[in-house]
Design a protein around this motif. Structure first.
Motif, PDB file in Angstrom:
ATOM      1  N   ARG A 184       0.835  -1.543  -0.064  1.00 17.34           N
ATOM      2  CA  ARG A 184      -0.134   0.178   0.215  1.00 17.34           C
ATOM      3  C   ARG A 184       0.811   1.090   0.124  1.00 17.34           C
ATOM      4  N   CYS A 185       0.688   1.960  -0.939  1.00 21.65           N
ATOM      5  CA  CYS A 185       1.311   3.316  -1.095  1.00 21.65           C
ATOM      6  C   CYS A 185       0.251   4.529  -0.814  1.00 21.65           C
ATOM      7  N   ALA A 186       0.368   5.328   0.139  1.00 17.34           N
ATOM      8  CA  ALA A 186      -0.484   6.391   0.229  1.00 17.34           C
ATOM      9  C   ALA A 186       0.283   7.451   0.914  1.00 17.34           C
ATOM     10  N   GLY A 187      -0.223   8.771   1.036  1.00 13.53           N
ATOM     11  CA  GLY A 187       0.182  10.003   1.762  1.00 13.53           C
ATOM     12  C   GLY A 187      -0.569   9.621   3.109  1.00 13.53           C
ATOM     13  N   LEU A 188      -0.161  10.225   4.245  1.00 16.12           N
ATOM     14  CA  LEU A 188      -0.311  10.173   5.539  1.00 16.12           C
ATOM     15  C   LEU A 188      -1.737  10.066   5.778  1.00 16.12           C
ATOM     16  N   HIS A 189      -2.495  10.887   5.450  1.00 13.62           N
ATOM     17  CA  HIS A 189      -4.040  10.830   5.821  1.00 13.62           C
ATOM     18  C   HIS A 189      -4.809  10.717   4.535  1.00 13.62           C
TER      19      HIS A 189
END
Length: 159
Positions: free
Chosen positions: A117-122
């Motif tokens: 999973r690659c995502a920004g913090l929020h």
């Protein structure tokens, strides 16, 4: 002279064929030292330092053929952030870049697959399912586009 070249060529071809047919090596243990560097101990009790970068999270696959970990940094508040996942398999370290600031991963299918999973913090992110032998993406989806109940059974939140 010509026959020596053919013999050397035949030996190289045989070596490549044998190494391609060999099953992945089994690992006994993986651990982090006090500097958070990754070490593995193989089936013959040989210990090896496989990565000198500080690891955040270290996980061995259930089939004991792969080890994966996050590489990253700490933000101003001291929270560990990762922008890359590395996987050790068949004696090599492979990099799976993941940005911008957060990554999470888990082995699936006994260790034959790795979900990342690659995502920004929020924010919702992208989940990709990798084949651990080829490191090719076999499936993926954007989290914002699929409800939690409708996500594939391999998704990272299925645990």
């Amino acid at each position: 002279m010509r026959s020596i070249r053919w013999i050397i060529f035949a030996m190289l071809v045989a070596r490549v064929s044998i190494s391609a047919a060999m099953p992945p090596s089994t690992l006994k243990r993986a651990y982090l030292d006090r500097l958070r560097r990754v070490h593995v101990i193989d089936a013959s009790n040989r210990a090896s330092l496989i990565d000198g970068f500080p690891a955040i999270n270290l996980v061995m696959a259930p089939d004991r053929h792969s080890v994966a970990w996050s590489v990253g940094y700490k933000d101003k508040e001291g929270e560990a952030l990762s922008d890359e996942v590395r996987i050790y398999r068949q004696g090599r370290v492979h990099r799976l870049p993941c940005g911008p600031a957060s990554s999470d991963f888990a082995f699936r299918d006994g260790g034959r697959r790795l979900v990342l999973r690659c995502a920004g913090l929020h924010f919702a992110g992208l989940q990709e399912l990798y084949d651990t032998d080829t490191l090719q993406v076999v499936a993926s989806f954007q989290e914002a586009e699929i409800l939690l109940e409708q996500r594939p059974d391999w998704n990272i939140d299925a645990d």
